[in-house]
Design an enzyme around this catalytic site. Structure first.
Site: not given
Ligand code: GLN
Length: 512
Positions: A84, A173, A197
């Site tokens: 990532k 994400s 995410s």
């Molecule tokens: N969808 C969640 C957010 O937008 C989690 C994102 C994540 O785990 N980095 O914060």
């Protein structure tokens, strides 16, 4: 070099490492297959932001030479792993999906250089551990900007697409990391999970994703979003592969004071272990209105499958679940507003300088460098932390976080693990929620509570479902949540289910 074809990338991670270690297949050959697949499939799917062909081939040759000299290679020998783009891989650009970590082209540079990311001078601890285990790094994976989002549409470099249906999101994400594995470009990848995410993109793409216990895996070298929630974890096509990666990256790191000193579990050994007698709790709060009935049916069928394996299933209550979205979006935005203060045009990446004063430099750089969602969150976070509002929002959210954690403590007196959907919906269409941030946030309801409680949780595929309007059945994830540091138990149960899951060995189709 043997004549293994590209299908070797669809083998499980332990098998790939085994043939490289024994010399049956060279690491170079595997590296080339992975780079070829990226070349063929990435244009359409947007999984990788940076590809490093030469470095990968060089690293693979080095492994092959070391083996030829009689050296014993590590447990991920020759296994390509996508990283990532929020994680530091020495010398390779890291953008965290943001323009602010890039810099404008200097005179004499080619256009291509205009979006060159900041190049970290060191490896994240997780990357260093994978490297020492023999893993290869063909590239850096696409993501929502600073990991804020649930669809990868907040990436400054365009969205990643779901290989099961490229008109749909792979989730986010860590969408790029999920797509890399689901499309067979790399057999494994790393993502980070702050509020879902890893688990949600794993669910949307039919891969396995593990969010470890908070502190189980080092965050050193991970671009911070919300430091009290962020955890790094693996994606793989099966539980055993994810377990092997987790075993390599887990453990205390002196560079991360929040990393735990507890012994690393036998995650891979747990795969295949008898799960009969384990008590599985089902919280009805996770099947509330808003959950797609097809998703619910698929998850309930998986739970019956666990019963068939000798687990006992009983209801549990997690009464503060309804408060998780509000709590998370206060705490995560508060922490991000502080963490992102460092991107100011002085120290990293982009600088836009109107040549007035320092405040003008900050304003212009941050105005040009951050995307819409990141700006929204910095404003929300600054608001909930500001004097006069701090007690009403931030402090209160901290208290509710404790209540959510206690719900789980209470439930784990009666059960060994908890089973729920990963997401109330299947992969939605690109564009469907991007203009409605609240709808996007609400869809995180099933993954946020375990994050707030710091507990390990994973996603393992259950039966795909044909939702109205979709051309083909779409993946669904079963979420297993365990008590702190019980990742091995989750792997055992996920593996037991995987053996009988209708999703077993299903892969998206590719013409090329
Ligand atoms: N969808 C969640 C957010 O937008 C989690 C994102 C994540 O785990 N980095 O914060």
């Amino acid at each position: 070099m043997s004549a293994a074809d590209a299908a070797i990338l669809d083998w499980s991670i332990p098998e790939i490492a085994r043939v490289v270690r024994s010399g049956e297949v060279s690491a170079e050959e595997i590296a080339r297959h992975s780079l070829d697949r990226i070349e063929q499939r990435n244009g359409r799917l947007g999984a990788f932001l940076t590809v490093q062909g030469e470095q990968t081939i060089d690293a693979a040759r080095d492994l092959d030479e070391r083996r030829a000299r009689g050296e014993r290679l590590g447990p991920l020998a020759g296994v390509p792993i996508g990283i990532k783009d929020a994680l530091c891989l020495e010398g390779s650009p890291a953008t965290a999906g943001s323009k602010i970590l890039t810099r404008a082209a200097q005179p004499g540079e080619r256009d291509l250089d205009a979006y060159r990311g900041w190049r970290p001078p060191y490896d994240a601890t997780v990357v260093a551990r994978l490297r020492a285990a023999g893993a290869l790094f063909p590239g850096k994976c696409n993501m929502d900007e600073f990991a804020m989002g649930s669809s990868t549409e907040n990436s400054a470099f365009g969205p990643a697409r779901n290989p099961w249906d490229p008109t749909r999101t792979p989730g986010g994400s860590s969408g790029g990391s999920a797509v890399a594995v689901a499309s067979g470009m790399t057999p494994g990848s790393l993502g980070s999970d702050t509020g879902g995410s890893i688990r949600q993109p794993a669910a949307f793409t039919g891969t396995v994703g593990i969010k470890p216990t908070y502190g189980r895996v080092s965050r050193y070298g991970l671009v911070a979003f919300a430091s009290s929630l962020d955890q790094v974890g693996p994606f793989a096509a099966d539980v055993r592969g994810a377990a092997r990666i987790l075993g390599v990256i887990a453990g205390r790191d002196p560079h991360d004071a929040t990393s735990l000193d507890a012994p690393v579990g036998a995650y891979e050994e747990a795969c295949g272990r008898d799960v009969a007698g384990l008590r599985v709790g089902i919280p009805e709060e996770y099947f509330a209105a808003g959950t797609d009935p097809l998703v619910e049916a698929s998850v309930r069928a998986a739970i019956r499958g666990l019963e068939g394996q000798g687990c006992t299933v009983r209801p549990v209550s997690l009464p503060h679940t309804h408060a998780a979205v509000a709590t998370y979006y206060i705490l995560a935005t508060a922490e991000c507003s502080s963490n992102l203060a460092r991107f100011d045009g002085v120290r990293f990446g982009l600088r836009v300088d109107p040549k007035k004063d320092l405040n003008a430099l900050y304003e212009a750089t941050r105005g040009a460098g951050f995307g819409r969602e990141v700006k929204r969150r910095i404003m929300l976070g600054t608001y909930v932390l500001s004097s006069g509002y701090y007690d009403a929002y931030y402090l209160r959210a901290q208290r509710v976080r404790t209540l959510i954690r206690r719900d789980f403590d209470e439930a784990f007196r009666d059960v060994d693990l908890i089973a729920t959907p990963v997401s109330p919906v299947v992969a939605f269409r690109l564009g469907e929620k991007i203009d409605d941030p609240l709808a996007m946030y609400l869809a995180d309801i099933d993954t946020l509570p375990a994050s707030l409680a710091g507990l390990p949780a994973l996603s393992v595929p259950c039966a795909p479902v044909l939702v109205p309007g979709a051309a083909a059945p779409l993946p669904v994830g079963l979420q297993l949540i365990g008590p702190a540091l019980e990742e091995a138990r989750l792997c055992a149960v996920a593996h037991a289910w995987e053996q009988i899951s209708p999703a077993r060995s299903l892969r998206p189709r590719f013409d090329a």
